[in-house]
Every structure is written in C-alpha cells, then in structure tokens.
Motif scaffolding. Structure first.
Motif, PDB file in Angstrom:
ATOM      1  N   ARG A  43     -17.171  12.660  -0.637  1.00 35.05           N
ATOM      2  CA  ARG A  43     -16.184  12.739   0.441  1.00 35.05           C
ATOM      3  C   ARG A  43     -15.326  11.485   0.453  1.00 35.05           C
ATOM      4  NH1 ARG A  43     -17.323  16.760   3.761  1.00 35.05           N
ATOM      5  NH2 ARG A  43     -16.053  15.995   5.468  1.00 35.05           N
ATOM      6  N   LEU A  44     -14.195  11.622   1.091  1.00 38.56           N
ATOM      7  CA  LEU A  44     -13.340  10.485   1.440  1.00 38.56           C
ATOM      8  C   LEU A  44     -12.935  10.717   2.891  1.00 38.56           C
ATOM      9  CD1 LEU A  44     -10.681   9.672  -1.333  1.00 38.56           C
ATOM     10  CD2 LEU A  44     -12.326   8.119  -0.309  1.00 38.56           C
ATOM     11  N   ASP A  45     -13.038   9.704   3.711  1.00 40.33           N
ATOM     12  CA  ASP A  45     -12.648   9.837   5.112  1.00 40.33           C
ATOM     13  C   ASP A  45     -11.195  10.264   5.226  1.00 40.33           C
ATOM     14  OD1 ASP A  45     -15.148   8.918   5.965  1.00 40.33           O
ATOM     15  OD2 ASP A  45     -14.496   6.839   5.837  1.00 40.33           O
ATOM     16  N   ARG A  46     -10.874  10.851   6.347  1.00 41.48           N
ATOM     17  CA  ARG A  46      -9.504  11.302   6.609  1.00 41.48           C
ATOM     18  C   ARG A  46      -8.501  10.156   6.490  1.00 41.48           C
ATOM     19  NH1 ARG A  46      -7.543  13.058  12.342  1.00 41.48           N
ATOM     20  NH2 ARG A  46      -5.427  13.623  11.841  1.00 41.48           N
ATOM     21  N   ASP A  47      -8.906   8.951   6.893  1.00 39.54           N
ATOM     22  CA  ASP A  47      -7.995   7.807   6.853  1.00 39.54           C
ATOM     23  C   ASP A  47      -8.106   6.999   5.557  1.00 39.54           C
ATOM     24  OD1 ASP A  47     -10.506   6.903   7.551  1.00 39.54           O
ATOM     25  OD2 ASP A  47      -9.819   5.602   9.168  1.00 39.54           O
ATOM     26  N   SER A  48      -8.760   7.561   4.554  1.00 37.32           N
ATOM     27  CA  SER A  48      -8.827   6.950   3.225  1.00 37.32           C
ATOM     28  C   SER A  48      -8.052   7.817   2.249  1.00 37.32           C
ATOM     29  CB  SER A  48     -10.276   6.807   2.766  1.00 37.32           C
ATOM     30  OG  SER A  48     -10.993   5.964   3.640  1.00 37.32           O
ATOM     31  N   GLU A  49      -7.635   7.209   1.154  1.00 32.06           N
ATOM     32  CA  GLU A  49      -6.821   7.907   0.150  1.00 32.06           C
ATOM     33  C   GLU A  49      -7.487   7.792  -1.206  1.00 32.06           C
ATOM     34  OE1 GLU A  49      -2.624   6.264   0.479  1.00 32.06           O
ATOM     35  OE2 GLU A  49      -3.776   4.845   1.681  1.00 32.06           O
ATOM     36  N   GLY A  50      -6.987   8.564  -2.146  1.00 27.66           N
ATOM     37  CA  GLY A  50      -7.369   8.347  -3.521  1.00 27.66           C
ATOM     38  C   GLY A  50      -8.188   9.445  -4.153  1.00 27.66           C
ATOM     39  N   LEU A  51      -8.929   9.051  -5.179  1.00 25.78           N
ATOM     40  CA  LEU A  51      -9.599   9.988  -6.070  1.00 25.78           C
ATOM     41  C   LEU A  51     -10.714  10.763  -5.372  1.00 25.78           C
ATOM     42  CD1 LEU A  51      -9.769  11.079  -8.956  1.00 25.78           C
ATOM     43  CD2 LEU A  51     -11.341   9.203  -9.483  1.00 25.78           C
ATOM     44  N   LEU A  52     -10.585  12.071  -5.449  1.00 20.28           N
ATOM     45  CA  LEU A  52     -11.618  12.985  -4.988  1.00 20.28           C
ATOM     46  C   LEU A  52     -11.846  13.967  -6.124  1.00 20.28           C
ATOM     47  CD1 LEU A  52     -13.393  13.725  -2.525  1.00 20.28           C
ATOM     48  CD2 LEU A  52     -11.605  15.333  -1.864  1.00 20.28           C
TER      49      LEU A  52
END
Length: 182
Positions: A43-52
């Motif tokens: 996961r990546l938090d809603r307020d984080s960006e980048g590679l998923l």
C-alpha cells in the motif's frame, strides 16, 4: 504467466480499486488502471505518491508485500528542517516507534530530485527550511517513513516511493503505468 504492473500512484489516490463507505467519492486505482484481476502488492497512503506494484499472482504479491522477505523500498522524502548527523544516525540505527523499534534504514541527504509538481503543492514556509532524503527500509509498517522522520525531529512534507526491489518509478508520470515481465 504472472502479470506485474508498475504504477506511479498520484497524491490523493487510494491504494484500492473501490471506495466503499465514504460519503464522498475519492480517487482510486480504478481511475488509472483498467486491468482486470490485478491487486496492489502493498500500500501507499493517500497522501503519499510513487511506485505501487499490482499483480494477479498471490505468491508474487506476498513476496513483494510481506516484511519477512525484506524487499528493499526506497523513498524520496522531503522533510521540514535540516537533517543533522544525529538525526541521520538515528534513522540508520533504527528508531523506536509506538509499535516497537524499526530495522536500521539506509539514509542519505540528497539534492532536491527532479520530480513532477504535486497538486496541491507542498506548503512552503520562509522561516523553516526543508531538505530531501533518500531513505531505504526493508519492512513496511503503517506510515512508517513518516513516523521515523518525525521521531528524529524531521516531519515529512512529501513522500515519494521511488523503488521496490529491482523495480523503479523511472520514466513513469503520475497516473501512468507499464507492465513488466516477471
């Protein structure tokens, strides 16, 4: 053959395909990826960006997301304040969070990276400097990088995951994706 998709998740997008239970519709992965049968590996938090990473293979998903495999994840982190040697050493040794100590991280102060603009932009304050770090961890607790930098007195302003294992964000614009061979 397993499918593996690299997505540059934009700021404000949930790391799931639906937003059930929310009174207002929020952006989800389905706004960017129209590939049936794939699911996020981590996961990546809603307020984080980048590679998923997205895959249709459960074993691959577990290998990517499960902390016991210690897959390295590298983040570019804009922090509020100036990192001194003590703060960087604290991150390198591992910090104690409310859910226990973290594993040691690889960390370096870096020049501001050439990234896309974020919408909304990161707040700017003339009286408080900001700096960038490259931070690599081998675990993945909830909001871990943000909590680690805060623990050493450097609150996170912007967080971009750049690399997971051998896969990088290189060449992907926000919202863009590409499929790679596994």
């Amino acid at each position: 053959m397993a499918r593996l998709i690299l997505l540059n998740k934009p700021y404000g997008v949930l790391s799931q395909f639906t937003d059930r239970g929310s009174p207002t519709a929020r952006a989800t992965l389905s706004d960017h990826v129209d590939v049936p049968g794939v699911y996020p590996a981590g996961r990546l938090d809603r307020d984080s960006e980048g590679l998923l990473l997205l895959t249709d293979d459960g074993a691959l998903q577990a290998r990517i997301a499960d902390p016991r495999f210690k897959l390295a994840k590298t983040y570019l982190v804009q922090v509020e304040g100036a990192p001194d040697a003590a703060a960087l050493d604290g991150l390198r040794q591992g910090v104690v969070l409310n859910d226990g100590p973290t594993r040691p991280a690889e960390v370096a102060a870096i020049d501001p990276p050439a990234l896309w603009s974020r919408d909304p932009p990161v707040r700017f304050r003339k009286s408080v400097p900001d700096h960038w770090l490259s931070l690599t961890i081998r675990e993945g607790r909830n909001r871990q990088v943000r909590r680690m930098t805060a623990a050493v007195g450097l609150p996170t302003l912007r967080l971009v995951r750049w690399r997971i294992g051998e896969w990088t964000l290189d060449g992907l614009a926000p919202g863009a994706w590409r499929e790679v061979r596994v």
